[in-house]
Scaffold this motif. Structure first.
Motif, PDB file in Angstrom:
ATOM      1  N   ASP A 242       0.838  -1.140   0.149  1.00 42.16           N
ATOM      2  CA  ASP A 242       0.158  -0.018   0.354  1.00 42.16           C
ATOM      3  C   ASP A 242       0.967   2.006   0.320  1.00 42.16           C
ATOM      4  O   ASP A 242       2.108   1.440   0.381  1.00 42.16           O
ATOM      5  N   ARG A 243       0.583   2.295  -0.710  1.00 38.78           N
ATOM      6  CA  ARG A 243       1.171   3.579  -1.145  1.00 38.78           C
ATOM      7  C   ARG A 243      -0.139   4.576  -0.463  1.00 38.78           C
ATOM      8  O   ARG A 243      -0.869   4.649  -0.447  1.00 38.78           O
ATOM      9  N   VAL A 244       0.936   5.319   1.161  1.00 43.45           N
ATOM     10  CA  VAL A 244      -0.273   5.927   1.765  1.00 43.45           C
ATOM     11  C   VAL A 244       0.042   7.968   1.630  1.00 43.45           C
ATOM     12  O   VAL A 244       0.885   8.298   1.421  1.00 43.45           O
ATOM     13  N   PHE A 245      -0.999   9.126   1.106  1.00 45.03           N
ATOM     14  CA  PHE A 245      -0.136   9.702   1.056  1.00 45.03           C
ATOM     15  C   PHE A 245      -1.210  10.683   1.626  1.00 45.03           C
ATOM     16  O   PHE A 245      -2.815  10.325   1.952  1.00 45.03           O
ATOM     17  N   VAL A 246      -0.449  10.826   3.023  1.00 40.17           N
ATOM     18  CA  VAL A 246      -0.505  12.359   3.607  1.00 40.17           C
ATOM     19  C   VAL A 246      -0.911  13.588   3.432  1.00 40.17           C
ATOM     20  O   VAL A 246       0.257  14.348   3.676  1.00 40.17           O
ATOM     21  N   LEU A 247      -1.808  14.594   3.293  1.00 37.89           N
ATOM     22  CA  LEU A 247      -2.405  16.177   3.602  1.00 37.89           C
ATOM     23  C   LEU A 247      -2.037  16.877   4.413  1.00 37.89           C
ATOM     24  O   LEU A 247      -3.174  16.260   4.969  1.00 37.89           O
ATOM     25  N   MET A 248      -0.884  17.561   5.043  1.00 41.85           N
ATOM     26  CA  MET A 248      -1.539  18.067   6.116  1.00 41.85           C
ATOM     27  C   MET A 248      -0.640  19.610   6.444  1.00 41.85           C
ATOM     28  O   MET A 248       0.250  19.875   5.428  1.00 41.85           O
ATOM     29  N   GLY A 249      -0.681  20.334   7.359  1.00 38.50           N
ATOM     30  CA  GLY A 249      -0.280  21.570   7.125  1.00 38.50           C
ATOM     31  C   GLY A 249       1.255  21.627   7.054  1.00 38.50           C
ATOM     32  O   GLY A 249       1.981  20.383   8.265  1.00 38.50           O
ATOM     33  N   ALA A 250       2.327  22.315   6.863  1.00 38.95           N
ATOM     34  CA  ALA A 250       3.534  22.168   7.223  1.00 38.95           C
ATOM     35  C   ALA A 250       4.081  22.082   9.131  1.00 38.95           C
ATOM     36  O   ALA A 250       5.336  20.936   9.007  1.00 38.95           O
ATOM     37  N   SER A 251       3.051  22.124  10.054  1.00 34.50           N
ATOM     38  CA  SER A 251       3.958  22.238  11.300  1.00 34.50           C
ATOM     39  C   SER A 251       3.565  20.924  11.573  1.00 34.50           C
ATOM     40  O   SER A 251       4.640  20.074  12.206  1.00 34.50           O
ATOM     41  N   HIS A 252       3.148  20.427  11.353  1.00 34.36           N
ATOM     42  CA  HIS A 252       2.382  18.769  11.835  1.00 34.36           C
ATOM     43  C   HIS A 252       2.695  17.809  10.788  1.00 34.36           C
ATOM     44  O   HIS A 252       3.575  16.876  11.384  1.00 34.36           O
ATOM     45  N   THR A 253       3.683  18.950   9.436  1.00 35.70           N
ATOM     46  CA  THR A 253       4.422  17.398   8.605  1.00 35.70           C
ATOM     47  C   THR A 253       5.591  17.277   8.593  1.00 35.70           C
ATOM     48  O   THR A 253       6.204  16.496   8.727  1.00 35.70           O
ATOM     49  N   ALA A 254       6.620  18.451   9.637  1.00 38.81           N
ATOM     50  CA  ALA A 254       7.174  18.302  10.072  1.00 38.81           C
ATOM     51  C   ALA A 254       7.363  17.465  11.791  1.00 38.81           C
ATOM     52  O   ALA A 254       8.369  16.046  11.719  1.00 38.81           O
ATOM     53  N   PHE A 255       6.507  16.900  12.536  1.00 40.56           N
ATOM     54  CA  PHE A 255       6.043  16.297  13.426  1.00 40.56           C
ATOM     55  C   PHE A 255       6.211  14.686  12.456  1.00 40.56           C
ATOM     56  O   PHE A 255       6.652  14.090  13.345  1.00 40.56           O
ATOM     57  N   PHE A 256       5.199  14.612  12.360  1.00 42.63           N
ATOM     58  CA  PHE A 256       5.128  13.590  11.189  1.00 42.63           C
ATOM     59  C   PHE A 256       6.152  12.465  10.459  1.00 42.63           C
ATOM     60  O   PHE A 256       6.665  11.479   9.982  1.00 42.63           O
ATOM     61  N   ARG A 257       7.052  13.847   9.595  1.00 43.79           N
ATOM     62  CA  ARG A 257       8.947  13.471   9.613  1.00 43.79           C
ATOM     63  C   ARG A 257       9.185  12.545  10.316  1.00 43.79           C
ATOM     64  O   ARG A 257      10.043  11.738  10.477  1.00 43.79           O
ATOM     65  N   ASN A 258       9.351  12.864  11.700  1.00 42.32           N
ATOM     66  CA  ASN A 258      10.558  12.937  12.536  1.00 42.32           C
ATOM     67  C   ASN A 258       9.260  11.332  13.236  1.00 42.32           C
ATOM     68  O   ASN A 258      10.169  10.257  13.326  1.00 42.32           O
ATOM     69  N   PHE A 259       8.412  10.841  13.000  1.00 42.01           N
ATOM     70  CA  PHE A 259       7.175   9.408  13.403  1.00 42.01           C
ATOM     71  C   PHE A 259       7.806   8.694  12.244  1.00 42.01           C
ATOM     72  O   PHE A 259       8.318   8.184  12.511  1.00 42.01           O
ATOM     73  N   PHE A 260       7.886   9.539  11.269  1.00 40.28           N
ATOM     74  CA  PHE A 260       8.104   8.122   9.363  1.00 40.28           C
ATOM     75  C   PHE A 260       9.143   7.901   9.570  1.00 40.28           C
ATOM     76  O   PHE A 260       9.764   6.903   9.762  1.00 40.28           O
ATOM     77  N   SER A 261      10.259   8.208  10.445  1.00 38.30           N
ATOM     78  CA  SER A 261      12.149   8.616   9.374  1.00 38.30           C
ATOM     79  C   SER A 261      12.337   7.333  10.771  1.00 38.30           C
ATOM     80  O   SER A 261      13.500   6.506  10.669  1.00 38.30           O
TER      81      SER A 261
END
Length: 90
Positions: free
Chosen positions: A56-75
């Protein structure tokens, strides 16, 4: 805004800077930062509740500050592989 420099700044702004705000005996800024971090963790928890297959591939669309935190979670997650958004945008 979806670059490392801007996303790192947003984590600093939404977390670190708030820890400097508060009354002499209170932790008002840190408490607000904790609420924001909790919101991001709950959003990430919702994503983890989706039954995904390895293909599966997932596209997550969110604001930049949430993206900043998600980038860390995903990594840090063995479950996800984050790809560069700019590879898909013209």
């Amino acid at each position: 805004m979806n670059n490392n420099e801007c996303l790192d700044f947003l984590i600093t702004f939404n977390g670190d800077i708030l820890t400097h705000a508060g009354s002499e005996k209170g932790f008002e800024g840190a408490d607000e930062a904790a609420k924001y971090y909790q919101r991001n963790l709950r959003m990430y928890s919702n994503l983890n509740r989706i039954d995904l297959k390895e293909s599966d591939r997932v596209f997550v669309l969110m604001g930049a500050s949430h993206t900043a935190f998600f980038r860390n979670f995903f990594s840090r997650s063995p479950k996800y592989e984050m790809v560069n958004t700019f590879d898909y945008l013209n």
